[in-house]
Design an enzyme around this catalytic site. Structure first.
Site, PDB file in Angstrom:
ATOM      1  N   GLY A 230       0.812  -1.214   0.000  1.00 22.65           N
ATOM      2  CA  GLY A 230       0.000   0.000   0.000  1.00 22.65           C
ATOM      3  C   GLY A 230       0.844   1.262   0.000  1.00 22.65           C
ATOM      4  N   PHE A 231       0.165   2.379   0.125  1.00 27.40           N
ATOM      5  CA  PHE A 231       0.802   3.697   0.097  1.00 27.40           C
ATOM      6  C   PHE A 231       1.884   3.817   1.182  1.00 27.40           C
ATOM      7  CE2 PHE A 231      -0.209   7.996   2.176  1.00 27.40           C
ATOM      8  CZ  PHE A 231       0.875   8.631   1.607  1.00 27.40           C
TER       9      PHE A 231
ATOM     10  N   PHE B 243      -6.193  -5.309  -2.672  1.00 23.94           N
ATOM     11  CA  PHE B 243      -7.545  -4.747  -2.797  1.00 23.94           C
ATOM     12  C   PHE B 243      -7.463  -3.260  -3.131  1.00 23.94           C
ATOM     13  CE2 PHE B 243     -11.267  -2.737  -0.524  1.00 23.94           C
ATOM     14  CZ  PHE B 243     -12.111  -2.849  -1.608  1.00 23.94           C
TER      15      PHE B 243
ATOM     16  N   LYS C 290     -13.887  -7.133   9.267  1.00 23.32           N
ATOM     17  CA  LYS C 290     -13.166  -8.418   9.389  1.00 23.32           C
ATOM     18  C   LYS C 290     -11.657  -8.212   9.229  1.00 23.32           C
ATOM     19  CE  LYS C 290     -14.941 -12.122   7.349  1.00 23.32           C
ATOM     20  NZ  LYS C 290     -15.629 -12.938   6.308  1.00 23.32           N
TER      21      LYS C 290
ATOM     22  N   ASN D  54      -5.016 -12.538  13.818  1.00 24.18           N
ATOM     23  CA  ASN D  54      -4.027 -13.374  13.118  1.00 24.18           C
ATOM     24  C   ASN D  54      -2.594 -12.892  13.333  1.00 24.18           C
ATOM     25  OD1 ASN D  54      -5.865 -15.261  12.141  1.00 24.18           O
ATOM     26  ND2 ASN D  54      -6.363 -14.026  10.353  1.00 24.18           N
TER      27      ASN D  54
ATOM     28  N   TYR E 162     -14.940   1.009   9.851  1.00 24.36           N
ATOM     29  CA  TYR E 162     -13.523   1.361   9.981  1.00 24.36           C
ATOM     30  C   TYR E 162     -13.216   1.836  11.394  1.00 24.36           C
ATOM     31  CZ  TYR E 162      -9.015   3.534   8.833  1.00 24.36           C
ATOM     32  OH  TYR E 162      -7.686   3.873   8.790  1.00 24.36           O
TER      33      TYR E 162
ATOM     34  N   LYS F 273     -11.116  -0.512  13.994  1.00 22.56           N
ATOM     35  CA  LYS F 273      -9.800  -0.117  14.520  1.00 22.56           C
ATOM     36  C   LYS F 273      -9.821  -0.030  16.048  1.00 22.56           C
ATOM     37  CE  LYS F 273      -7.184   0.702  10.787  1.00 22.56           C
ATOM     38  NZ  LYS F 273      -5.850   0.104  10.559  1.00 22.56           N
TER      39      LYS F 273
END
Length: 325
Positions: A14-15, A38, A93, A101, A147, A151
């Protein structure tokens, strides 16, 4: 360097993740980048694929993975509203199962693990600026809750693994960040404004543009994350990471028009539901514990970001979701 570490970076393409991977590879560590693409791009990590101390795994962190590592940076989660609202159940999720995990790996390997949390845990704040002690004003059933609450639960899991299983954890709360390699279609204000301005398209302002944000340049942010991971284990956070200098969204749009030389005009749209009106970090703790504060001014950071946008081929970037302007 005295000790080469095996480091897992989830969301590593990602970024922010790709830049973090670069920093860690250049420091000589063995880096495992895990991502499901994604909202990220393979091109973000392309230059790292030839390095002997870098490997890539295409995997969704909501599913278990077994690796032997010394440190984990958990950055996996769509972070732009258009992306995380596209599949809200998947977003929750990713935060919750992803945390379980990576914490499972950390527990088994006795690895130190850093959670990339967010200023969104503060919701639409009633205290300004926001210190780490503020518990937030979050709507648990709104469109952003997948979100925000995801978090928040991830932070809960990190603290409980720390208390129950003595897992070495670190929590950083990231405020608005920008820079080269932002996804052009992530729907965030910086990328939206730059993309619209360089094409002389109308620039979309939500509400009257008076809502504020504090913009931290990518390099400053990654430096803070590395300092947090490497600092004394007794300081676990959470710690705010962001730029304390506040700008209105209209001021940002005006700067982008100025630095691009754009002919764009402003158009106004209604403010999205639960969109915070103010966002500004109190970084007293980061200064004290990490000896960190942002170094790169908005002007310099915006110019570097605009230059990157001008030099990429937009056709190589697909919008991850239909929710982009």
């Amino acid at each position: 360097m005295s000790h080469i570490k095996r480091i897992l970076v989830t969301g590593g393409a990602g970024f922010l993740g790709s830049h973090l991977c670069e920093r860690l590879v250049e420091a000589g560590h063995d880096v495992i980048c895990l991502d499901n693409f994604f909202t990220s791009q393979k091109s973000n990590i392309e230059r790292l694929l030839d390095f002997h101390n870098f490997e890539f795994i295409r995997h969704d962190i909501t599913m278990p993975v077994w690796l032997e590592v010394d440190e984990i940076y958990n950055l996996a989660c769509p972070a732009a509203p258009g992306h995380y609202q596209y599949n809200p159940i998947k977003t929750t999720k990713t935060s919750v199962m992803g945390a379980i995990n990576v914490l499972g790996i950390a527990k088994r390997c006795r690895a130190r693990v850093l959670q990339a949390s967010t200023s969104e845990v503060y919701g639409d704040p009633e205290i300004h600026p926001q210190p780490e002690s503020y518990r937030g004003n979050v709507n648990p059933i709104g469109p952003r809750a997948c979100y925000d609450e995801g978090k928040r639960v991830a932070e809960t899991l990190f603290m409980d693994y720390h208390r129950s299983n003595r897992v070495e954890i670190k929590i950083v709360r990231i405020f608005n960040t920008y820079g080269p390699r932002m996804h052009p279609y992530d729907g965030r204000v910086v990328s939206n404004f730059i993309r619209q301005a360089i094409n002389d398209e109308p620039i979309t302002l939500y509400g009257d543009g008076s809502q504020t944000r504090s913009f931290c340049y990518r390099d400053d942010l990654v430096e803070a994350m590395i300092r947090m991971m490497d600092c004394d284990g007794s300081f676990i956070g959470p710690v705010n990471i962001g730029n304390p200098h506040e700008f209105t969204i209209r001021q940002l749009a005006e700067l982008v028009v100025k630095y691009t030389g754009s002919k764009s005009k402003f158009v106004h749209k209604p403010l999205p539901e639960d969109d915070p009106l103010q966002r500004q970090p109190d970084i007293t703790l980061a200064k004290e514990k990490l000896d960190w504060e942002p170094k790169i001014e908005l002007e310099a950071g915006l110019k570097a970001t605009i230059e990157w946008f001008r030099n990429i081929d937009m056709s190589h970037y697909r919008a991850p979701t239909p929710n982009h302007d």
